[in-house]
Write an enzyme that holds these catalytic residues in place. Structure first.
Site, PDB file in Angstrom:
ATOM      1  N   TRP A  54       1.718   6.423   0.959  1.00  0.00           N
ATOM      2  CA  TRP A  54       0.222   5.818   0.036  1.00  0.00           C
ATOM      3  C   TRP A  54      -1.231   6.379   0.285  1.00  0.00           C
ATOM      4  CZ3 TRP A  54      -2.908   2.253   3.232  1.00  0.00           C
ATOM      5  CH2 TRP A  54      -3.613   1.840   1.951  1.00  0.00           C
ATOM      6  N   TYR A 109       0.840   5.906  -6.500  1.00  0.00           N
ATOM      7  CA  TYR A 109       0.331   6.564  -4.932  1.00  0.00           C
ATOM      8  C   TYR A 109       0.276   7.721  -5.831  1.00  0.00           C
ATOM      9  CZ  TYR A 109       1.796   3.029  -2.517  1.00  0.00           C
ATOM     10  OH  TYR A 109       2.585   1.991  -1.606  1.00  0.00           O
ATOM     11  N   GLN A 134       7.228  -6.374   0.654  1.00  0.00           N
ATOM     12  CA  GLN A 134       5.634  -5.692   1.423  1.00  0.00           C
ATOM     13  C   GLN A 134       5.268  -6.091   1.952  1.00  0.00           C
ATOM     14  OE1 GLN A 134       5.095  -0.859   0.475  1.00  0.00           O
ATOM     15  NE2 GLN A 134       6.931  -1.019   0.162  1.00  0.00           N
ATOM     16  N   SER A 155       0.458  -0.575   6.447  1.00  0.00           N
ATOM     17  CA  SER A 155      -1.069  -0.406   7.295  1.00  0.00           C
ATOM     18  C   SER A 155      -0.811  -1.169   9.041  1.00  0.00           C
ATOM     19  CB  SER A 155      -2.367  -1.636   6.666  1.00  0.00           C
ATOM     20  OG  SER A 155      -2.830  -1.246   7.190  1.00  0.00           O
ATOM     21  N   GLU A 169       4.631  11.614  17.041  1.00  0.00           N
ATOM     22  CA  GLU A 169       3.805  10.860  18.035  1.00  0.00           C
ATOM     23  C   GLU A 169       4.741   9.447  17.374  1.00  0.00           C
ATOM     24  OE1 GLU A 169      -0.741   8.780  19.016  1.00  0.00           O
ATOM     25  OE2 GLU A 169      -0.093  11.157  17.801  1.00  0.00           O
TER      26      GLU A 169
END
Length: 342
Positions: free
Chosen positions: A29, A61, A188, A218, A309
């Site tokens: 995104w 996008y 989504q 998000s 990570e």
């Protein structure tokens, strides 16, 4: 934390289908833009190494550039097509001034799908999402028929929704049943520690009725749950450039009483993360993974190190106990009540 083992990755069915997706996935995104092929390739490779098999993009996008970059990178990597899952989204279009250049009309969906496939250099996508509901008068029957045609033409295997209300999703299922058409399989939605009501309460009947799948976006609340805004807006962070009007709106939200309360909660989550030997970002992702109605969480990154990570959340998720969850809920103090909603 210990070194990641690819066996840590889990796969869940996407809704009431046989399609298995990695519970952490990769999306483009805000992170895939022009001239980013090298970085995107590195992120793809890192994600793939950790077992990620689901990659998400959309026609809008970076004005189509994200799909173009995705297509080039997939070609360069040469992965077997059956080994990975690709989704794109239609609704917003980009750059077209024509009134038919966006929305969920049959015309835009058919033409938009062809344009997306051309940019992706693919014959089909696994899932095509209706990026938003069309509330400007397009009949639901037209929407469902158009997506059914796209699937029957072999340009997508499934279709899904994004940021639709539970009623709109139910309406689409009703139309599909009434006319013998193909119903959507997944939603989504935005979902994170601070944005829970729609996912956990409003959609609850959909999980029960249709085993409706979810591809969450998000999950870190725009970076707030990473803790990087605990001490202000450092240069180089998303809200570090005060000259950008969009960024300024985000900063204003965090500077509000609500935003300050969110940051205080992130600070209180830090000791729990430290106890588990992880970052607050990994803790936030792990907390969502404990919800079995999450099919996959879409993560984004601008560096391969960030991908690595994020993948660490898989280990944290397995270490989270009921006691940890109870402590987190006490801090968040925002658990939705399904019964109150209905």
């Amino acid at each position: 934390m210990t070194e990641f083992d690819p066996k840590d990755m889990e796969y869940r069915f996407l809704g009431n289908t046989g399609l298995r997706v990695s519970i952490l996935s990769y999306g483009g995104w805000l992170t895939v833009k022009e001239d980013s092929e090298r970085i995107t390739k590195e992120c793809f490779e890192e994600a793939w190494k950790h077992g990620v098999n689901f990659f998400d993009t959309a026609e809008v996008y970076a004005n189509g550039e994200c799909e173009t970059v995705f297509g080039k990178v997939f070609k360069e990597l040469g992965w077997t097509r059956s080994d990975y899952v690709v989704s794109t989204k239609l609704y917003f279009g980009f750059g077209e001034k024509s009134p038919n250049g966006r929305g969920l009309s049959r015309k835009h969906l058919i033409e938009g799908m062809d344009k997306s496939l051309k940019r992706l250099q693919m014959d089909y996508v696994d899932v095509v999402f209706a990026h938003r509901p069309d509330r400007e008068g397009v009949p639901m029957e037209e929407v469902v028929r158009a997506f059914t045609q796209i699937i029957q033409d072999g340009k997508a295997i499934y279709w899904a929704t994004s940021e639709w209300s539970a009623f709109e999703i139910e309406h689409a299922h009703h139309i599909a049943t009434k006319y013998g058409l193909i119903a959507p399989i997944a939603e989504q939605p935005q979902y994170n520690m601070f944005h829970r009501n729609r996912f956990e309460a409003e959609y609850y009947p959909l999980y029960q009725l249709y085993k409706y799948g979810t591809t969450v976006w998000s999950p870190l609340a725009g970076g707030v749950l990473t803790g990087k805004y605990n001490d202000g807006f450092a240069p180089g962070t998303r809200f570090g450039d005060a000259s950008n009007p969009v960024v300024q709106r985000g900063r204003s939200r965090l500077e509000s009483a609500e935003g300050k309360a969110m940051i205080e909660k992130v600070k209180k989550l830090t000791p729990i993360a430290e106890e588990l030997g992880c970052t607050t970002a990994q803790l936030a992702l792990a907390f969502l993974l404990k919800n079995t109605n999450v099919s996959t969480i879409i993560t984004g990154s601008t560096r391969a190190e960030q991908v690595k990570e994020n993948m660490g959340a898989l280990q944290v998720y397995k270490k989270l106990t009921d006691e940890h969850i109870e402590k987190i809920e006490q801090i968040l103090d925002n658990k939705p009540d399904y019964l109150k909603l209905y």
